[in-house]
Scaffold this motif. Structure first.
Motif, PDB file in Angstrom:
ATOM      1  N   GLU A 187       0.851  -1.194   0.000  1.00  9.68           N
ATOM      2  CA  GLU A 187       0.000   0.000   0.000  1.00  9.68           C
ATOM      3  C   GLU A 187       0.883   1.240   0.000  1.00  9.68           C
ATOM      4  N   SER A 188       0.764   2.012  -1.063  1.00  9.74           N
ATOM      5  CA  SER A 188       1.573   3.221  -1.188  1.00  9.74           C
ATOM      6  C   SER A 188       1.052   4.309  -0.269  1.00  9.74           C
ATOM      7  N   ASP A 189       1.960   5.125   0.205  1.00  8.00           N
ATOM      8  CA  ASP A 189       1.622   6.264   1.051  1.00  8.00           C
ATOM      9  C   ASP A 189       2.270   7.485   0.424  1.00  8.00           C
TER      10      ASP A 189
END
Length: 294
Positions: A187-189
């Motif tokens: 999951e990219s932030d």
């Protein structure tokens, strides 16, 4: 018998070298054309082919072509991730206009283009939005990367990618220096925060003391001739920005970035070699044959 003679580099090479030396920042230089061996017109020889001299001539760490370009034979560029990354970018040169930004994760602040062999195929350098001509002479051109670079910097954004092609597409909508790019699923932030240049002290070629910062991750750029593996940050193993550049979770108080493989492998090997050499010298020079080991 006059079979060997010496020559000197062109004067314009020294002018570029002096210009680079006037910049006191810690940075890398990209040397083009991207060949390990090529012909240099200023050599007085009939055979003008020479191994790339950039690593020895310029005082700043150089990134230069290291492929022998012989089909079927392996060379350094096949295993060096920095070389593969640069080769990938140069192959996209005519289709991009942000080469300076894409080279910034390698801490490339300047590009040297010598006017030899296929140098005209690098005309795309003049069309980049973030490269400026710093110095142009008859046989050499120096470009300055106008995108911010740093030897050690902090970011707080994490982006997962599957390939460098996807990374190129993302570079059209985000500043690549503001993000950590990891290969794989996750999951990219993605946060829009400027990079944080971190102060550091170079204790040795394998030890750097890095000051703390407010970012979540510390990215440490290494030269082409240094291994990208085996680096640790106060004992923490590295993640890999873009698949190869050492990156670590940040520590508020800072810490030491060190190449632990040097102390665990190379230094003991050097000690054993030195001891073996000392024993061999003693054996050869011992004035008392009866004391020599049998």
């Amino acid at each position: 018998y006059g079979q060997l003679k010496c020559t000197d580099y062109p004067q314009e090479w020294y002018e570029v070298k002096e210009r680079l030396s006037q910049d006191e920042e810690d940075f890398n230089v990209l040397f083009l054309p991207w060949h390990l061996y090529m012909d240099y017109s200023w050599l007085p020889n009939r055979d003008k082919r020479l191994g790339n001299p950039a690593w020895q001539f310029f005082d700043k760490p150089a990134i230069a072509g290291d492929s022998i370009e012989v089909p079927g034979l392996s060379s350094e560029s096949n295993v060096n991730p920095i070389s593969r990354y640069v080769g990938f970018l140069l192959g996209q040169g005519n289709d991009i206009d942000n080469l300076g930004e894409l080279l910034a994760p390698l801490n490339v602040k300047y590009i040297i283009l010598v006017h030899e062999v296929d140098y005209t195929s690098y005309d795309f350098l003049y069309r980049q939005a973030d490269l400026a001509v710093e110095l142009e002479k008859e046989g050499i051109t120096l470009f300055r990367n106008e995108h911010p670079t740093a030897r050690v910097y902090g970011v707080s954004s994490l982006v997962y990618i599957q390939s460098w092609e996807e990374y190129l597409e993302l570079s059209q909508e985000q500043d690549v220096m503001e993000h950590l790019y990891l290969f794989g699923e996750g999951e990219s932030d993605s946060q829009q925060r400027p990079i944080e240049k971190l102060d550091f002290v170079k204790r040795s070629p394998v030890r750097y003391q890095v000051d703390g910062g407010a970012s979540d991750y510390v990215i440490f750029t290494v030269p082409q001739k240094a291994s990208t593996r085996g680096w640790e940050y106060d004992g923490q193993p590295a993640m890999k920005n873009l698949g190869f550049m050492p990156t670590f979770p940040a520590k508020g108080g800072g810490g030491e970035v060190a190449y632990r493989r040097f102390h665990l492998v190379y230094l003991p090997c050097y000690a054993v070699s030195a001891l073996a050499l000392a024993v061999w010298v003693w054996y050869c020079l011992c004035p008392f044959p009866g004391l020599r080991p049998r």
